[in-house]
Scaffold this active site. Sequence first.
Site, PDB file in Angstrom:
ATOM      1  N   HIS A 103       1.086  13.809 -28.713  1.00  0.00           N
ATOM      2  CA  HIS A 103       0.599  12.445 -28.451  1.00  0.00           C
ATOM      3  C   HIS A 103      -0.036  11.861 -29.703  1.00  0.00           C
ATOM      4  CE1 HIS A 103       0.302  13.364 -23.860  1.00  0.00           C
ATOM      5  NE2 HIS A 103       1.482  12.880 -24.185  1.00  0.00           N
ATOM      6  N   HIS A 128       9.394  10.927 -27.794  1.00  0.00           N
ATOM      7  CA  HIS A 128       8.338  11.775 -27.231  1.00  0.00           C
ATOM      8  C   HIS A 128       8.659  13.274 -27.429  1.00  0.00           C
ATOM      9  CE1 HIS A 128       5.235  13.077 -24.450  1.00  0.00           C
ATOM     10  NE2 HIS A 128       6.139  13.708 -23.723  1.00  0.00           N
ATOM     11  N   GLU A 138      -4.001  17.357 -11.256  1.00  0.00           N
ATOM     12  CA  GLU A 138      -4.457  17.819 -12.564  1.00  0.00           C
ATOM     13  C   GLU A 138      -5.970  18.008 -12.614  1.00  0.00           C
ATOM     14  OE1 GLU A 138      -2.026  16.470 -15.935  1.00  0.00           O
ATOM     15  OE2 GLU A 138      -3.885  16.371 -17.067  1.00  0.00           O
ATOM     16  N   LYS A 162       7.908  23.442 -12.880  1.00  0.00           N
ATOM     17  CA  LYS A 162       7.071  22.246 -12.702  1.00  0.00           C
ATOM     18  C   LYS A 162       6.642  22.118 -11.239  1.00  0.00           C
ATOM     19  CE  LYS A 162       5.840  17.676 -13.714  1.00  0.00           C
ATOM     20  NZ  LYS A 162       5.911  16.488 -14.510  1.00  0.00           N
ATOM     21  N   ARG A 183      -2.633  22.215 -13.835  1.00  0.00           N
ATOM     22  CA  ARG A 183      -1.519  21.338 -14.233  1.00  0.00           C
ATOM     23  C   ARG A 183      -1.567  20.970 -15.713  1.00  0.00           C
ATOM     24  NH1 ARG A 183       1.183  16.289 -10.907  1.00  0.00           N
ATOM     25  NH2 ARG A 183       2.513  15.559 -12.594  1.00  0.00           N
ATOM     26  N   GLU A 192      11.043  19.689 -23.744  1.00  0.00           N
ATOM     27  CA  GLU A 192      10.304  19.991 -22.510  1.00  0.00           C
ATOM     28  C   GLU A 192      10.876  21.247 -21.840  1.00  0.00           C
ATOM     29  OE1 GLU A 192       7.563  18.456 -21.767  1.00  0.00           O
ATOM     30  OE2 GLU A 192       7.701  16.541 -22.820  1.00  0.00           O
ATOM     31  N   ARG A 207       0.813  -1.240   0.000  1.00  0.00           N
ATOM     32  CA  ARG A 207       0.000   0.000   0.000  1.00  0.00           C
ATOM     33  C   ARG A 207       0.839   1.280   0.000  1.00  0.00           C
ATOM     34  NH1 ARG A 207      -2.785  -3.079   3.908  1.00  0.00           N
ATOM     35  NH2 ARG A 207      -4.567  -4.135   2.991  1.00  0.00           N
ATOM     36  N   ASN A 225       0.926  20.304 -20.466  1.00  0.00           N
ATOM     37  CA  ASN A 225       0.720  19.531 -21.688  1.00  0.00           C
ATOM     38  C   ASN A 225       0.713  20.394 -22.939  1.00  0.00           C
ATOM     39  OD1 ASN A 225       0.568  16.949 -20.534  1.00  0.00           O
ATOM     40  ND2 ASN A 225      -1.515  17.367 -19.846  1.00  0.00           N
ATOM     41  N   LYS A 237       3.461  11.547 -11.148  1.00  0.00           N
ATOM     42  CA  LYS A 237       2.701  10.683 -12.061  1.00  0.00           C
ATOM     43  C   LYS A 237       3.491   9.400 -12.280  1.00  0.00           C
ATOM     44  CE  LYS A 237      -0.015  13.991 -14.747  1.00  0.00           C
ATOM     45  NZ  LYS A 237      -0.249  14.571 -16.088  1.00  0.00           N
ATOM     46  N   HIS A 240       1.367  18.902 -26.284  1.00  0.00           N
ATOM     47  CA  HIS A 240       1.301  17.449 -26.101  1.00  0.00           C
ATOM     48  C   HIS A 240       0.085  16.810 -26.763  1.00  0.00           C
ATOM     49  CE1 HIS A 240       4.583  18.185 -23.399  1.00  0.00           C
ATOM     50  NE2 HIS A 240       4.632  16.937 -22.965  1.00  0.00           N
TER      51      HIS A 240
HETATM   52  P1  NAD Z   1      13.837   6.195 -21.476  1.00  0.00           P
HETATM   53  O1  NAD Z   1      13.565   6.010 -20.070  1.00  0.00           O
HETATM   54  O2  NAD Z   1      13.431   5.117 -22.416  1.00  0.00           O
HETATM   55  O3  NAD Z   1      15.393   6.509 -21.673  1.00  0.00           O
HETATM   56  C1  NAD Z   1      15.889   6.765 -22.969  1.00  0.00           C
HETATM   57  C2  NAD Z   1      17.132   5.923 -23.265  1.00  0.00           C
HETATM   58  O4  NAD Z   1      18.271   6.509 -22.642  1.00  0.00           O
HETATM   59  C3  NAD Z   1      17.064   4.502 -22.766  1.00  0.00           C
HETATM   60  O5  NAD Z   1      17.610   3.660 -23.739  1.00  0.00           O
HETATM   61  C4  NAD Z   1      17.945   4.524 -21.522  1.00  0.00           C
HETATM   62  O6  NAD Z   1      18.512   3.274 -21.223  1.00  0.00           O
HETATM   63  C5  NAD Z   1      18.998   5.516 -21.903  1.00  0.00           C
HETATM   64  N1  NAD Z   1      19.619   6.258 -20.813  1.00  0.00           N
HETATM   65  C6  NAD Z   1      19.005   6.794 -19.747  1.00  0.00           C
HETATM   66  N2  NAD Z   1      19.857   7.533 -19.047  1.00  0.00           N
HETATM   67  C7  NAD Z   1      21.043   7.473 -19.658  1.00  0.00           C
HETATM   68  C8  NAD Z   1      22.310   8.053 -19.419  1.00  0.00           C
HETATM   69  N3  NAD Z   1      22.492   8.922 -18.420  1.00  0.00           N
HETATM   70  N4  NAD Z   1      23.324   7.741 -20.241  1.00  0.00           N
HETATM   71  C9  NAD Z   1      23.122   6.898 -21.296  1.00  0.00           C
HETATM   72  N5  NAD Z   1      21.943   6.355 -21.605  1.00  0.00           N
HETATM   73  C10 NAD Z   1      20.911   6.638 -20.789  1.00  0.00           C
HETATM   74  O7  NAD Z   1      13.139   7.534 -22.050  1.00  0.00           O
HETATM   75  P2  NAD Z   1      12.755   8.925 -21.362  1.00  0.00           P
HETATM   76  O8  NAD Z   1      12.636   9.866 -22.485  1.00  0.00           O
HETATM   77  O9  NAD Z   1      13.631   9.255 -20.231  1.00  0.00           O
HETATM   78  O10 NAD Z   1      11.309   8.633 -20.739  1.00  0.00           O
HETATM   79  C11 NAD Z   1      10.198   8.360 -21.528  1.00  0.00           C
HETATM   80  C12 NAD Z   1       9.090   7.870 -20.629  1.00  0.00           C
HETATM   81  O11 NAD Z   1       8.759   8.867 -19.686  1.00  0.00           O
HETATM   82  C13 NAD Z   1       7.807   7.521 -21.352  1.00  0.00           C
HETATM   83  O12 NAD Z   1       7.365   6.260 -20.929  1.00  0.00           O
HETATM   84  C14 NAD Z   1       6.841   8.593 -20.909  1.00  0.00           C
HETATM   85  O13 NAD Z   1       5.509   8.151 -20.881  1.00  0.00           O
HETATM   86  C15 NAD Z   1       7.357   8.909 -19.544  1.00  0.00           C
HETATM   87  N6  NAD Z   1       6.992  10.236 -19.031  1.00  0.00           N
HETATM   88  C16 NAD Z   1       6.450  10.313 -17.793  1.00  0.00           C
HETATM   89  C17 NAD Z   1       6.108  11.546 -17.269  1.00  0.00           C
HETATM   90  C18 NAD Z   1       5.570  11.624 -15.870  1.00  0.00           C
HETATM   91  O14 NAD Z   1       5.163  12.719 -15.449  1.00  0.00           O
HETATM   92  N7  NAD Z   1       5.577  10.549 -15.121  1.00  0.00           N
HETATM   93  C19 NAD Z   1       6.324  12.710 -17.997  1.00  0.00           C
HETATM   94  C20 NAD Z   1       6.890  12.604 -19.256  1.00  0.00           C
HETATM   95  C21 NAD Z   1       7.224  11.359 -19.773  1.00  0.00           C
HETATM   96  N1  GLY Z   2       4.187  15.579 -17.737  1.00  0.00           N
HETATM   97  C1  GLY Z   2       3.030  16.336 -17.398  1.00  0.00           C
HETATM   98  C2  GLY Z   2       2.710  16.291 -15.948  1.00  0.00           C
HETATM   99  O1  GLY Z   2       3.505  15.835 -15.153  1.00  0.00           O
HETATM  100  O2  GLY Z   2       1.658  16.705 -15.568  1.00  0.00           O
END
Ligand code: NAD
Ligand code: GLY
Length: 362
Positions: free
Chosen positions: A254, A267, A239, A229, A243, A187, A123, A247, A145, A250
């Site tokens: 998206h 992305h 949100e 942020k 918030r 971003e 939990r 986006n 998130k 986005h």
């Molecule tokens: P990712 O996590 O896939 O990382 C991108 C690549 O970089 C991967 O291959 C990883 O292994 C590599 N990598 C990471 N750090 C590294 C480093 N320091 N040196 C070398 N390689 C490295 O991609 P991302 O763009 O970080 O994240 C995308 C994800 O984030 C999506 O799933 C998206 O939905 C999510 N997201 C979430 C939120 C949220 O608020 N929770 C917001 C935006 C995006």
């Molecule tokens: N990435 C948008 C949010 O965190 O609300």
Amino acid sequence: MRAVNDRIEVALPGERSYPILLGNGLLGTPGLLDPYTRNQALVVTNAVVSGLYLEAVRRSLVSVDQVDIAEIGDGETFKTLDTYAAVLDALVDKRHNRTTTVIALGGGVVGDVAGFVAATYQRGVGLVQIPTTLLALVDSSVGGKTAVNHPAGKNLIGAFYQPRAVVADVGMLETLPEREFRAGLAEVVKYGVIADQAFFQWLESHIDDVLTRDPACLVHAVRRSCEIKAEVVADDEREQGRRVILNFGHTFGHAIEAVTGYERFLHGEAVAAGMIMAMDLSVRLGRSDDRDRRRVRRLIERCGLLTEALEVDEDALLDAMGMDKKVMDGRLRLIVCDGIGSVSVTSDVPEQTLKGAISHSR
Ligand code: NAD
Ligand code: GLY
């Protein structure tokens, strides 16, 4: 001992407040993570990031008795319920109790999966985010998130769950592949457009140094992004209203990702194209002037983010936008720019206006 350069507070009610520890070369500082952990910890990471930074995480944990590792697959295709279940299995197998801490070491994929695990194991247990991509530093690690994907759509299963701390160490960006780095910049540009004209101007003046990953410039860019942020999240954690401005670009982005099967563009690349479309729309609606539109497009171009994402078929895009989660009560809500540094939400944009913004952005 290396110092924490800065600390940004995400000011939420009661115990949910937490710091973002910001600096260059922080990770590895002995005891850095001790205030946010207790007797056990599980580091969730992937093989790429673990090879680069796991030892530094270990050095940052001095007083934790039991540190276990769960490596997940690399990439969006592993952001699944199966991966989530495998991480839970690791916690159960190693007998982690309710005082354990899940440490997310990686980009947004690792952060989102690990965050959802922390939200639900017994939990809810402690969570520390150590973002290693630019996108994760300025966006996904802050704000709570967490989610995994379902075959029917992205992020369909998740929870709002805040970490106890975020370690934002720009030193880890040294090893990030160039394309990932540039995608993360989308971003950063977004924060200037939605909330801070002076920051946007700073980016225009310093983008070449940012692109060479000058540490002082990176610290500033990450700090300002996280401050914005944090302020928005503190105002509207779940949100319910404001918030949604995070986006900006986005809804288009998206849709670009959806019509290209989530594989062709990163992305941030899709969001960059989406911001160009959103700026064009803003001009068409009389909210921004053409100079603002050109400035945003130019900065995105200098980030190397003027990509073929702009050329996606407009009818397919409009279709996909109808499916976007920002459709409320059957009405598409879009974030428009009211001049660089300010945005608002609008609905009932005529389809022809939307179509014009998409096609004119090519
Ligand atoms: P990712 O996590 O896939 O990382 C991108 C690549 O970089 C991967 O291959 C990883 O292994 C590599 N990598 C990471 N750090 C590294 C480093 N320091 N040196 C070398 N390689 C490295 O991609 P991302 O763009 O970080 O994240 C995308 C994800 O984030 C999506 O799933 C998206 O939905 C999510 N997201 C979430 C939120 C949220 O608020 N929770 C917001 C935006 C995006
Ligand atoms: N990435 C948008 C949010 O965190 O609300």
